[in-house]
Design an enzyme around this catalytic site. Structure first.
Site, PDB file in Angstrom:
ATOM      1  N   CYS A 124      39.033  39.075  41.313  1.00 24.33           N
ATOM      2  CA  CYS A 124      38.084  39.745  42.184  1.00 24.33           C
ATOM      3  C   CYS A 124      37.030  40.475  41.361  1.00 24.33           C
ATOM      4  O   CYS A 124      37.126  40.629  40.162  1.00 24.33           O
ATOM      5  CB  CYS A 124      38.825  40.742  43.065  1.00 24.33           C
ATOM      6  SG  CYS A 124      40.023  41.719  42.164  1.00 24.33           S
ATOM      7  N   GLY A 125      35.991  40.917  42.034  1.00 20.53           N
ATOM      8  CA  GLY A 125      34.978  41.711  41.372  1.00 20.53           C
ATOM      9  C   GLY A 125      34.046  40.917  40.478  1.00 20.53           C
ATOM     10  O   GLY A 125      33.417  41.460  39.583  1.00 20.53           O
TER      11      GLY A 125
END
Length: 263
Positions: free
Chosen positions: A100-101
């Site tokens: 994620c991110g």
């Protein structure tokens, strides 16, 4: 950092509940005037993230390599003490991480296999790691408020915890490594815990810093375990109780759960 929704849901007991969403922001990182990449980040501990990320990606070798860090909304500008060969860096292939991110790494599996072997004298028990993972969870305010944040922490030699949180699991690890660089933390003295999956690039971050034990409340990937076996890093997954599992065989983590639960 969290955002409170104006719409409130009513609980079964008739009381209203505040709904909080974790926040994320695009941040462009510039090194010696050249853009390295744009990252999705939680707007906390950005200087530590900057140091940790640059170290994890092989741009710097220590905090002393950085002359200046200027943080403005949506942009981090870094000037190094010695000129970075930015052209060579940009020619390295970017790899989107399995997480994620909007994680990005410049290291391939083959690159990580060339890292020095990790030498530590850690000997800890699974019950100790379970205790510290529980303390870590209780002391993670962003996650406890939103239920949607990742965290990373150092278990220090005295048992205290240094915790950093972010929307991305990679970012959280970079933040705590940045803390270590800025505060002269000896990597051989600490254990790294993370809320996220231990993938090869997460393993590479801890190995490059020199951490001998990394643990997670969830799983490790096959590639991460292979690298850990080669580099001398002990990897522990599913730190939740009897599910806890030591993937590697470096004898740095002792499985005492059967003895502990039979008392």
């Amino acid at each position: 950092m969290s955002y409170e929704l104006s719409d409130r849901r009513e609980s079964e007991g008739g009381k209203t509940m505040k709904i909080f969403c974790p926040e994320e922001f695009p941040v462009a990182l510039f090194v010696n005037g050249q853009e390295m990449s744009v990252y999705q980040l939680t707007n906390e501990d950005l200087e530590e993230w900057c140091y940790g990320h640059l170290f994890s990606e092989g741009v710097i070798e220590s905090a002393d390599d950085v002359e200046e860090v200027v943080i403005r909304e949506g942009k981090i500008s870094v000037e190094l003490r010695e000129d970075l060969d930015a052209d060579a860096l940009m020619q390295r292939k970017k790899r989107m991480t399995a997480g994620c991110g909007n994680g990005v790494t410049f290291f391939s599996m083959n690159d990580v296999l060339g890292f020095p072997k990790v030498e530590t004298s850690h000997r800890v028990t699974l019950t100790y790691l379970l205790k510290k993972r529980h303390e870590f969870a209780k002391a993670s305010p962003m996650y406890n408020e939103t239920g949607g944040m990742h965290g990373a922490c150092f278990i220090m030699p005295d048992g205290s915890l240094v915790i950093r949180e972010d929307i991305g699991r990679h970012n959280a690890v970079d933040k705590v490594i940045g803390y270590g660089l800025l505060n002269g933390v000896n990597p051989e003295d600490v254990i790294l815990l993370t809320t996220g999956r231990v993938s090869y690039e997460m393993l590479s971050k801890s190995a490059r810093y020199g951490i001998g034990v990394i643990g997670s409340r969830t799983a490790a990937t096959k590639q991460a375990v292979q690298l850990a076996n080669f580099l001398g890093v002990e990897v522990v997954g599913y730190i939740r109780g009897k599910m806890s599992f030591v993937y590697t065989k470096h004898e740095k983590v002792i499985n005492d759960l059967k003895a502990a639960t039979s008392i």
